[in-house]
Write a protein that holds these residues in place. Structure first.
Motif, PDB file in Angstrom:
ATOM      1  N   ALA A  15      15.872  20.666  25.443  1.00 57.13           N
ATOM      2  CA  ALA A  15      15.518  21.553  26.539  1.00 57.13           C
ATOM      3  C   ALA A  15      16.687  22.479  26.855  1.00 57.13           C
ATOM      4  O   ALA A  15      17.793  22.024  27.107  1.00 57.13           O
ATOM      5  CB  ALA A  15      15.147  20.741  27.778  1.00 57.13           C
ATOM      6  N   LYS A  19      15.799  21.027  32.222  1.00 58.02           N
ATOM      7  CA  LYS A  19      14.764  20.131  32.731  1.00 58.02           C
ATOM      8  C   LYS A  19      14.222  19.281  31.583  1.00 58.02           C
ATOM      9  O   LYS A  19      14.145  19.734  30.451  1.00 58.02           O
ATOM     10  CB  LYS A  19      13.620  20.941  33.342  1.00 58.02           C
ATOM     11  CG  LYS A  19      14.040  21.801  34.505  1.00 58.02           C
ATOM     12  CD  LYS A  19      12.890  22.662  34.979  1.00 58.02           C
ATOM     13  CE  LYS A  19      13.369  23.646  36.034  1.00 58.02           C
ATOM     14  NZ  LYS A  19      12.345  24.613  36.375  1.00 58.02           N
ATOM     15  N   HIS A  21      11.454  17.624  29.242  1.00 63.80           N
ATOM     16  CA  HIS A  21      10.100  17.958  28.792  1.00 63.80           C
ATOM     17  C   HIS A  21       9.623  16.862  27.844  1.00 63.80           C
ATOM     18  O   HIS A  21       9.560  17.073  26.635  1.00 63.80           O
ATOM     19  CB  HIS A  21      10.093  19.302  28.068  1.00 63.80           C
ATOM     20  CG  HIS A  21      10.626  20.426  28.891  1.00 63.80           C
ATOM     21  ND1 HIS A  21      10.989  21.626  28.361  1.00 63.80           N
ATOM     22  CD2 HIS A  21      10.861  20.533  30.214  1.00 63.80           C
ATOM     23  CE1 HIS A  21      11.424  22.427  29.301  1.00 63.80           C
ATOM     24  NE2 HIS A  21      11.362  21.769  30.442  1.00 63.80           N
ATOM     25  N   GLN A  24       6.320  17.711  25.606  1.00 62.17           N
ATOM     26  CA  GLN A  24       6.567  18.715  24.583  1.00 62.17           C
ATOM     27  C   GLN A  24       7.479  18.158  23.479  1.00 62.17           C
ATOM     28  O   GLN A  24       7.253  18.431  22.292  1.00 62.17           O
ATOM     29  CB  GLN A  24       7.197  19.974  25.193  1.00 62.17           C
ATOM     30  CG  GLN A  24       6.254  20.760  26.049  1.00 62.17           C
ATOM     31  CD  GLN A  24       6.206  20.295  27.488  1.00 62.17           C
ATOM     32  OE1 GLN A  24       6.747  19.262  27.843  1.00 62.17           O
ATOM     33  NE2 GLN A  24       5.556  21.069  28.338  1.00 62.17           N
ATOM     34  N   SER A  69       4.371  24.577  24.987  1.00 61.16           N
ATOM     35  CA  SER A  69       5.827  24.548  24.841  1.00 61.16           C
ATOM     36  C   SER A  69       6.499  25.455  25.862  1.00 61.16           C
ATOM     37  O   SER A  69       5.941  26.457  26.304  1.00 61.16           O
ATOM     38  CB  SER A  69       6.238  24.949  23.432  1.00 61.16           C
ATOM     39  OG  SER A  69       5.947  26.303  23.203  1.00 61.16           O
ATOM     40  N   VAL A  70       7.725  25.078  26.228  1.00 59.72           N
ATOM     41  CA  VAL A  70       8.439  25.778  27.276  1.00 59.72           C
ATOM     42  C   VAL A  70       9.693  26.467  26.736  1.00 59.72           C
ATOM     43  O   VAL A  70      10.003  27.579  27.112  1.00 59.72           O
ATOM     44  CB  VAL A  70       8.825  24.801  28.412  1.00 59.72           C
ATOM     45  CG1 VAL A  70       9.606  25.504  29.495  1.00 59.72           C
ATOM     46  CG2 VAL A  70       7.581  24.153  28.983  1.00 59.72           C
ATOM     47  N   GLU A  74      11.894  23.866  21.317  1.00 64.77           N
ATOM     48  CA  GLU A  74      10.631  23.173  21.066  1.00 64.77           C
ATOM     49  C   GLU A  74       9.774  23.975  20.106  1.00 64.77           C
ATOM     50  O   GLU A  74       9.182  23.422  19.172  1.00 64.77           O
ATOM     51  CB  GLU A  74       9.874  22.963  22.373  1.00 64.77           C
ATOM     52  CG  GLU A  74      10.548  22.007  23.324  1.00 64.77           C
ATOM     53  CD  GLU A  74       9.989  22.089  24.725  1.00 64.77           C
ATOM     54  OE1 GLU A  74       9.076  22.897  24.968  1.00 64.77           O
ATOM     55  OE2 GLU A  74      10.481  21.344  25.588  1.00 64.77           O
TER      56      GLU A  74
END
Length: 104
Positions: A15, A19, A21, A24, A69-70, A74
């Motif tokens: 990440a 944060k 995840h 994900q 996904s962020v 990822e």
């Protein structure tokens, strides 16, 4: 002079926004494992069922992972897994397909 401090993004492997995840990251790992399984098993024509099914599930898992996904990291892992899954899927389909010899 006061300046805004940026968070250290090099701490986490997955990440970049600081944060967690977990969903994900889990989808990325599953997609990578299925992609490797599909690619490696597609080297043998007798394992076409394993390579085609692992590739298909990897494509679906990676597609959903891309949808939610962020971070860029990822997405990078998902693209690698998707490419490997697709190649394994296509080679498995060429060697006999999803139901080759079992149905019909």
């Amino acid at each position: 002079m006061a300046q805004a401090m940026r968070p250290n993004s090099g701490v986490s492997i997955f990440a970049t926004d600081g944060k967690p995840h977990p969903l994900q990251d889990t989808l990325m790992v599953i997609t990578l494992v299925l992609g490797l399984t599909a690619i490696i098993s597609s080297l043998w024509t007798g394992l076409h069922l394993l390579s085609s099914w692992a590739g298909l599930i990897g494509i679906l898992t990676g597609g959903y992972g891309q949808y939610i996904s962020v971070t860029t990291r990822e997405r990078f892992g998902l693209i690698l897994g998707l490419g490997a899954s697709a190649l394994g899927f296509f080679l498995g389909m060429a060697h006999g397909g999803l139901f080759g010899g079992v149905v019909g």
